[in-house]
Design a protein around this motif. Structure first.
Motif, PDB file in Angstrom:
ATOM      1  N   ASP A 199      -5.950  -3.964  -7.803  1.00  0.00           N
ATOM      2  CA  ASP A 199      -6.458  -5.104  -8.566  1.00  0.00           C
ATOM      3  C   ASP A 199      -5.330  -6.026  -9.026  1.00  0.00           C
ATOM      4  OD1 ASP A 199      -9.037  -4.245  -8.242  1.00  0.00           O
ATOM      5  OD2 ASP A 199      -9.229  -3.370 -10.254  1.00  0.00           O
ATOM      6  N   LYS A 200      -4.118  -5.470  -9.119  1.00  0.00           N
ATOM      7  CA  LYS A 200      -2.952  -6.280  -9.488  1.00  0.00           C
ATOM      8  C   LYS A 200      -2.369  -7.027  -8.293  1.00  0.00           C
ATOM      9  CE  LYS A 200      -1.421  -3.480 -13.426  1.00  0.00           C
ATOM     10  NZ  LYS A 200      -0.348  -2.601 -13.957  1.00  0.00           N
ATOM     11  N   GLY A 201      -2.963  -6.792  -7.114  1.00  0.00           N
ATOM     12  CA  GLY A 201      -2.499  -7.490  -5.925  1.00  0.00           C
ATOM     13  C   GLY A 201      -1.424  -6.753  -5.147  1.00  0.00           C
ATOM     14  N   LEU A 202      -1.191  -5.499  -5.498  1.00  0.00           N
ATOM     15  CA  LEU A 202      -0.162  -4.720  -4.812  1.00  0.00           C
ATOM     16  C   LEU A 202      -0.703  -4.068  -3.549  1.00  0.00           C
ATOM     17  CD1 LEU A 202       1.130  -3.064  -8.056  1.00  0.00           C
ATOM     18  CD2 LEU A 202       2.556  -4.513  -6.609  1.00  0.00           C
ATOM     19  N   LYS A 203       0.178  -3.856  -2.582  1.00  0.00           N
ATOM     20  CA  LYS A 203      -0.154  -3.036  -1.426  1.00  0.00           C
ATOM     21  C   LYS A 203       0.073  -1.582  -1.829  1.00  0.00           C
ATOM     22  CE  LYS A 203      -0.769  -6.222   1.863  1.00  0.00           C
ATOM     23  NZ  LYS A 203      -1.970  -6.313   2.726  1.00  0.00           N
ATOM     24  N   VAL A 204      -0.807  -0.687  -1.393  1.00  0.00           N
ATOM     25  CA  VAL A 204      -0.683   0.719  -1.763  1.00  0.00           C
ATOM     26  C   VAL A 204      -0.814   1.588  -0.513  1.00  0.00           C
ATOM     27  CG1 VAL A 204      -1.585   2.604  -3.182  1.00  0.00           C
ATOM     28  CG2 VAL A 204      -1.678   0.249  -4.038  1.00  0.00           C
ATOM     29  N   TYR A 205       0.128   2.511  -0.349  1.00  0.00           N
ATOM     30  CA  TYR A 205       0.153   3.393   0.820  1.00  0.00           C
ATOM     31  C   TYR A 205       0.377   4.834   0.374  1.00  0.00           C
ATOM     32  CZ  TYR A 205       0.921  -1.015   3.277  1.00  0.00           C
ATOM     33  OH  TYR A 205       0.794  -2.293   3.754  1.00  0.00           O
ATOM     34  N   ALA A 206       0.106   5.757   1.278  1.00  0.00           N
ATOM     35  CA  ALA A 206       0.422   7.171   1.049  1.00  0.00           C
ATOM     36  C   ALA A 206       1.356   7.644   2.153  1.00  0.00           C
ATOM     37  CB  ALA A 206      -0.843   8.017   1.045  1.00  0.00           C
ATOM     38  N   LEU A 207       2.326   8.454   1.768  1.00  0.00           N
ATOM     39  CA  LEU A 207       3.245   9.097   2.708  1.00  0.00           C
ATOM     40  C   LEU A 207       3.329  10.549   2.289  1.00  0.00           C
ATOM     41  CD1 LEU A 207       5.332   8.903   5.035  1.00  0.00           C
ATOM     42  CD2 LEU A 207       7.062   8.461   3.271  1.00  0.00           C
TER      43      LEU A 207
END
Length: 199
Positions: free
Chosen positions: A100-108
């Motif tokens: 919602d803050k506009g960040l990209k989010v990934y998992a590693l």
């Protein structure tokens, strides 16, 4: 400016513990418990299987070879290994808040296919993410630099604009050497506060 957050999963977004599950298989038999713990969870095979280079039957025999007299018990443990993991209550909301803050989010994350297939349905936070690299797909485990650089290449991530969150000290050090901002996870409250200071 930070535009990306990269999460480890185990012990960050999902709990992981084998104690209760192992007791459900062997009861209070301390010798069986210790034997299976060493043969499966504390064996070098455990991390090797994260790379996804073996079939399930090959993985099984890898464990069985560590304690052949306990083959039936090892097969019983392996059948439902996913029971050793569960999602944390805050995981979905935390990912949503960052999105919602506009960040990209990934998992590693280092995961064997056998467990991922059993638990994917409860990993609903993944549905909100922009992508994920699981070790069984990439055949590379953290803290190997290739695990990180592969993620950068797959998703066009600039490490200098990304924050990596993991509970493992070796993984944190590897991330820093590659230019990532890094937070060693100790608790949700601590990691969230440190992340907010970077954003």
């Amino acid at each position: 400016m930070i535009d990306t957050v990269i999460f480890d999963i185990g012990k960050v977004l999902m709990g992981y513990s084998w104690e209760k599950y192992l007791h459900s298989i062997v009861g209070e038999d301390k010798i069986a418990y210790a034997t299976l713990e060493q043969a499966i969870f504390l064996s070098p095979c455990w991390e090797e299987h994260d790379k996804g280079l073996m079939t399930e039957e090959e993985e099984l025999w890898d464990f069985i070879s560590n304690a052949p007299d306990y083959e039936p018990e090892i097969r019983a443990v392996y059948e439902n290994l996913g029971q050793c993991t569960w999602p944390y209550d805050y995981a979905d909301a935390w990912v949503k808040e960052l999105k919602d803050k506009g960040l990209k989010v990934y998992a590693l994350s280092n995961w064997p296919k056998h467990i991922y297939d059993q638990r994917r349905h409860v990993m609903t936070f993944l549905d909100q993410m922009d992508g994920c690299d699981m070790s069984y797909r990439t055949h590379s485990n953290k803290p190997d630099p290739e695990a990180f650089t592969g993620l950068f290449e797959h998703f066009g991530i600039d490490p200098e604009k990304a924050v990596f969150i993991d509970d493992n000290a070796d993984n944190i050090e590897a991330a820093k050497k590659l230019g990532l901002h890094a937070i060693r996870f100790a608790s949700y409250e601590q990691a969230k506060e440190e992340l907010n200071q970077l954003l």
